[in-house]
Write a protein that holds these residues in place. Structure first.
Motif, PDB file in Angstrom:
ATOM      1  N   VAL A  49       0.817  -1.230   0.000  1.00 52.85           N
ATOM      2  CA  VAL A  49       0.000   0.000   0.000  1.00 52.85           C
ATOM      3  C   VAL A  49       0.855   1.286   0.000  1.00 52.85           C
ATOM      4  N   ASN A  50       2.026   1.198  -0.579  1.00 52.78           N
ATOM      5  CA  ASN A  50       2.971   2.327  -0.646  1.00 52.78           C
ATOM      6  C   ASN A  50       3.255   2.915   0.739  1.00 52.78           C
ATOM      7  N   ASP A  51       3.325   2.033   1.737  1.00 53.83           N
ATOM      8  CA  ASP A  51       3.531   2.460   3.125  1.00 53.83           C
ATOM      9  C   ASP A  51       4.974   2.923   3.392  1.00 53.83           C
ATOM     10  N   GLN A  52       5.912   2.409   2.588  1.00 54.71           N
ATOM     11  CA  GLN A  52       7.327   2.828   2.704  1.00 54.71           C
ATOM     12  C   GLN A  52       7.833   2.726   4.152  1.00 54.71           C
ATOM     13  N   PRO A  53       7.784   1.528   4.723  1.00 55.32           N
ATOM     14  CA  PRO A  53       8.119   1.386   6.146  1.00 55.32           C
ATOM     15  C   PRO A  53       9.613   1.450   6.467  1.00 55.32           C
ATOM     16  N   TRP A  54      10.444   1.637   5.452  1.00 59.17           N
ATOM     17  CA  TRP A  54      11.891   1.621   5.678  1.00 59.17           C
ATOM     18  C   TRP A  54      12.375   2.909   6.327  1.00 59.17           C
ATOM     19  N   LEU A  89      28.434   3.381   7.515  1.00 60.61           N
ATOM     20  CA  LEU A  89      27.684   2.300   8.168  1.00 60.61           C
ATOM     21  C   LEU A  89      26.222   2.722   8.254  1.00 60.61           C
ATOM     22  N   ILE A  90      25.353   1.744   8.106  1.00 59.48           N
ATOM     23  CA  ILE A  90      23.906   2.016   8.048  1.00 59.48           C
ATOM     24  C   ILE A  90      23.191   0.951   8.878  1.00 59.48           C
ATOM     25  N   ILE A  91      22.110   1.345   9.521  1.00 59.49           N
ATOM     26  CA  ILE A  91      21.196   0.343  10.093  1.00 59.49           C
ATOM     27  C   ILE A  91      19.838   0.532   9.436  1.00 59.49           C
ATOM     28  N   GLY A  92      19.281  -0.551   8.927  1.00 62.55           N
ATOM     29  CA  GLY A  92      17.955  -0.535   8.311  1.00 62.55           C
ATOM     30  C   GLY A  92      16.912  -0.914   9.349  1.00 62.55           C
ATOM     31  N   VAL A  93      15.881  -0.080   9.429  1.00 60.08           N
ATOM     32  CA  VAL A  93      14.864  -0.227  10.477  1.00 60.08           C
ATOM     33  C   VAL A  93      13.478  -0.241   9.809  1.00 60.08           C
ATOM     34  N   ALA A  94      12.663  -1.216  10.152  1.00 60.78           N
ATOM     35  CA  ALA A  94      11.315  -1.292   9.569  1.00 60.78           C
ATOM     36  C   ALA A  94      10.263  -0.831  10.574  1.00 60.78           C
ATOM     37  N   ARG A  95       9.387   0.073  10.132  1.00 62.29           N
ATOM     38  CA  ARG A  95       8.219   0.436  10.961  1.00 62.29           C
ATOM     39  C   ARG A  95       7.230  -0.715  10.871  1.00 62.29           C
ATOM     40  N   GLN A  96       6.787  -1.215  12.021  1.00 65.74           N
ATOM     41  CA  GLN A  96       6.030  -2.467  12.032  1.00 65.74           C
ATOM     42  C   GLN A  96       4.533  -2.303  11.795  1.00 65.74           C
ATOM     43  N   ASN A  97       4.037  -1.072  11.915  1.00 67.68           N
ATOM     44  CA  ASN A  97       2.602  -0.855  11.734  1.00 67.68           C
ATOM     45  C   ASN A  97       2.370   0.137  10.593  1.00 67.68           C
ATOM     46  N   PHE A  98       1.267  -0.074   9.862  1.00 67.90           N
ATOM     47  CA  PHE A  98       0.956   0.831   8.764  1.00 67.90           C
ATOM     48  C   PHE A  98       0.755   2.256   9.270  1.00 67.90           C
ATOM     49  N   ALA A  99       1.247   3.227   8.492  1.00 71.00           N
ATOM     50  CA  ALA A  99       1.101   4.635   8.881  1.00 71.00           C
ATOM     51  C   ALA A  99      -0.370   5.058   8.837  1.00 71.00           C
ATOM     52  N   HIS A 100      -1.143   4.502   7.880  1.00 74.21           N
ATOM     53  CA  HIS A 100      -2.489   5.042   7.666  1.00 74.21           C
ATOM     54  C   HIS A 100      -3.519   4.531   8.670  1.00 74.21           C
TER      55      HIS A 100
END
Ligand SMILES: Cc1cc2nc3c(=O)[nH]c(=O)nc-3n(C[C@H](O)[C@H](O)[C@H](O)COP(=O)(O)O)c2cc1C
Length: 201
Positions: A49-54, A89-100
């Motif tokens: 849903v184009n949430d872009q959780p990254w 250096l990078i850390i990738g983090v995912a948002r676990q819940n939809f923004a909408h």
């Protein structure tokens, strides 16, 4: 520089063939415009849903020295054995819940992975290479960066210009030059039915 172009059995897009995961990096910094370019590539990934959780915590060795040291301190001992050569250096983090609507997003990790795959492929077009790592302490990263609940640190990443394998300790140098291998298409493709293994060509 080590040539690690994928020995693909069928022709694939140049950045996909060029991407690989180095452990040796040159000391030179990644230009800011190049860093922005690889993040821009991540930005244009598809997502549920184009949430872009990254989210990415990005630390350049000189410009964000404190953040860089923090990320480094979260890496496993094995990864610390080489990752400190990388200028970013990078850390990738995912948002676990939809923004909408706040509902759990079962595909958050999947989407972070897609964005990171874009990042890595774009890096390869610039002569850069990213190396993704599961070997880091996510709880430590959460604490070090005050990552809030609902956000999951899932991957650490090095980014920079790949350097000579000879700069690495012997065991790592051997891995850096070992032949690249993949399962054949027919082993992971199920044509029309589970278990109907086969390659379309
Ligand atoms: C999610 C993920 C976690 C990984 N974790 C590590 C790691 O902790 N340390 C490491 O040296 N390589 C790690 N790798 C790199 C893989 O070993 C590497 O991608 C794989 O061997 C294929 O090599 P290539 O990327 O050069 O094609 C990881 C890769 C991914 C995608």
């Amino acid at each position: 520089m080590t040539d690690r172009t994928a020995p693909a059995a069928h022709p694939i897009a140049a950045p996909l063939a060029a991407r690989w995961s180095p452990r040796s990096y040159e000391e030179r910094a990644v230009p800011d415009a190049a860093l922005a370019q690889v993040l821009e590539a991540a930005r244009w990934a598809a997502s549920c849903v184009n949430d872009q959780p990254w989210n990415y915590i990005v630390a350049r060795k000189e410009k964000e020295a404190e953040g860089y040291a923090k990320i480094f301190s979260c890496l496993s001992a094995n990864n610390q054995g080489w990752a400190g050569r990388a200028p970013v250096l990078i850390i990738g983090v995912a948002r676990q819940n939809f923004a909408h609507n706040g509902n759990p997003n079962r595909h958050a990790a999947y989407d972070l992975g897609q964005a990171t795959a874009n990042l890595a492929a774009e890096a390869a077009t610039l002569g850069l290479q990213a190396h993704q790592m599961a070997g880091f302490d996510a709880a430590k990263a959460r604490e070090a960066f005050a990552i809030p609940a609902g956000f999951d640190p899932l991957v650490a990443i090095t980014l920079g210009y790949p350097g000579p394998a000879s700069a690495l300790p012997e065991a790592l140098a051997a891995r850096e030059t070992a032949p690249r291998a993949r399962r054949p298409i027919a082993e992971f493709t199920h044509l029309g039915a589970w278990g109907a293994a086969g390659s379309p060509a």
